[in-house]
Motif scaffolding. Structure first.
Motif, PDB file in Angstrom:
ATOM      1  N   SER A  89      -2.238   5.929  -4.453  1.00 33.44           N
ATOM      2  CA  SER A  89      -1.594   4.841  -3.719  1.00 33.44           C
ATOM      3  C   SER A  89      -1.890   3.539  -4.448  1.00 33.44           C
ATOM      4  O   SER A  89      -3.051   3.240  -4.733  1.00 33.44           O
ATOM      5  CB  SER A  89      -2.148   4.756  -2.302  1.00 33.44           C
ATOM      6  N   TYR A 130      -1.641  -0.595  -4.520  1.00 37.74           N
ATOM      7  CA  TYR A 130      -1.495  -1.783  -3.688  1.00 37.74           C
ATOM      8  C   TYR A 130      -0.681  -2.853  -4.419  1.00 37.74           C
ATOM      9  O   TYR A 130       0.228  -3.440  -3.858  1.00 37.74           O
ATOM     10  CB  TYR A 130      -2.874  -2.321  -3.309  1.00 37.74           C
ATOM     11  N   ASP A 190      -7.028   4.442  -2.732  1.00 39.04           N
ATOM     12  CA  ASP A 190      -7.333   5.817  -2.324  1.00 39.04           C
ATOM     13  C   ASP A 190      -8.797   5.958  -1.915  1.00 39.04           C
ATOM     14  O   ASP A 190      -9.614   6.444  -2.682  1.00 39.04           O
ATOM     15  CB  ASP A 190      -7.010   6.787  -3.466  1.00 39.04           C
ATOM     16  N   GLY A 249       0.796  -1.216   0.000  1.00 42.79           N
ATOM     17  CA  GLY A 249       0.000   0.000   0.000  1.00 42.79           C
ATOM     18  C   GLY A 249       0.829   1.266   0.000  1.00 42.79           C
ATOM     19  O   GLY A 249       0.285   2.357   0.035  1.00 42.79           O
ATOM     20  N   ARG A 250       2.141   1.162  -0.044  1.00 43.19           N
ATOM     21  CA  ARG A 250       2.996   2.343  -0.007  1.00 43.19           C
ATOM     22  C   ARG A 250       3.584   2.672  -1.372  1.00 43.19           C
ATOM     23  O   ARG A 250       4.388   3.557  -1.489  1.00 43.19           O
ATOM     24  CB  ARG A 250       4.146   2.157   0.989  1.00 43.19           C
ATOM     25  N   TYR A 251       3.196   1.930  -2.398  1.00 47.51           N
ATOM     26  CA  TYR A 251       3.638   2.272  -3.744  1.00 47.51           C
ATOM     27  C   TYR A 251       2.821   3.472  -4.201  1.00 47.51           C
ATOM     28  O   TYR A 251       1.656   3.610  -3.852  1.00 47.51           O
ATOM     29  CB  TYR A 251       3.428   1.094  -4.696  1.00 47.51           C
ATOM     30  N   ARG A 252       3.431   4.334  -4.998  1.00 43.33           N
ATOM     31  CA  ARG A 252       2.757   5.553  -5.441  1.00 43.33           C
ATOM     32  C   ARG A 252       2.845   5.684  -6.960  1.00 43.33           C
ATOM     33  O   ARG A 252       3.747   5.154  -7.591  1.00 43.33           O
ATOM     34  CB  ARG A 252       3.410   6.790  -4.812  1.00 43.33           C
TER      35      ARG A 252
END
Length: 141
Positions: A99, A101, A120, A65-68
């Motif tokens: 964001s 996943y 999001d 969940g921290r990939y952008r």
């Protein structure tokens, strides 16, 4: 005479409710996102990153969940599945940071078969053709 315990504080109830809601969100994510498996394209998904409070796990891996990503289309339809004909949940605008996943193959959009599952506020799929990664590429779903 039995001893009565102190009344439960409001903040304890709020923390408990937050924990229950977080567990429900994780259970929903597991039901929405397909299980990871060897994809046959030479890419083998690694183990799920550890979840910590910082931006990276202790071993330097990116957290779930921290990939952008940044939307490059003027108006990108975010959908219920990685298919061009699936229902639209909402639209993202050019420049919006999203964001991510995970990624999975789906309908090909202008030569790119990858789709990102975005987190999001709602779980929605966006065509990777119109989302540029910020940082490392997302893991496989």
């Amino acid at each position: 005479m039995p001893q009565l315990s102190a009344p439960v504080s409001r903040s304890s109830l709020v923390r408990g409710l937050a924990a229950v809601l977080a567990a429900g969100a994780l259970a929903t994510a597991g039901a929405v996102a397909p299980a990871a498996a060897h994809d046959g394209r030479g890419g083998t998904p690694g183990p799920a990153p550890a979840v910590t409070d910082g931006a990276h796990g202790g071993d330097g891996r990116q957290e779930q969940g921290r990939y952008r990503g940044v939307v490059t289309a003027e108006r990108l339809a975010l959908r219920t599945s990685p298919a061009r004909g699936s229902d639209v949940i909402r639209y993202a605008r050019r420049g919006e940071v999203v964001s991510i996943y995970c990624k999975t193959p789906g309908d090909t959009v202008k030569g790119n078969p990858l789709w990102y599952l975005l987190t999001d506020g709602t779980w929605a799929w966006g065509a990777a053709r119109y989302i540029d990664n910020v940082g490392p590429a997302p893991r496989w779903c």
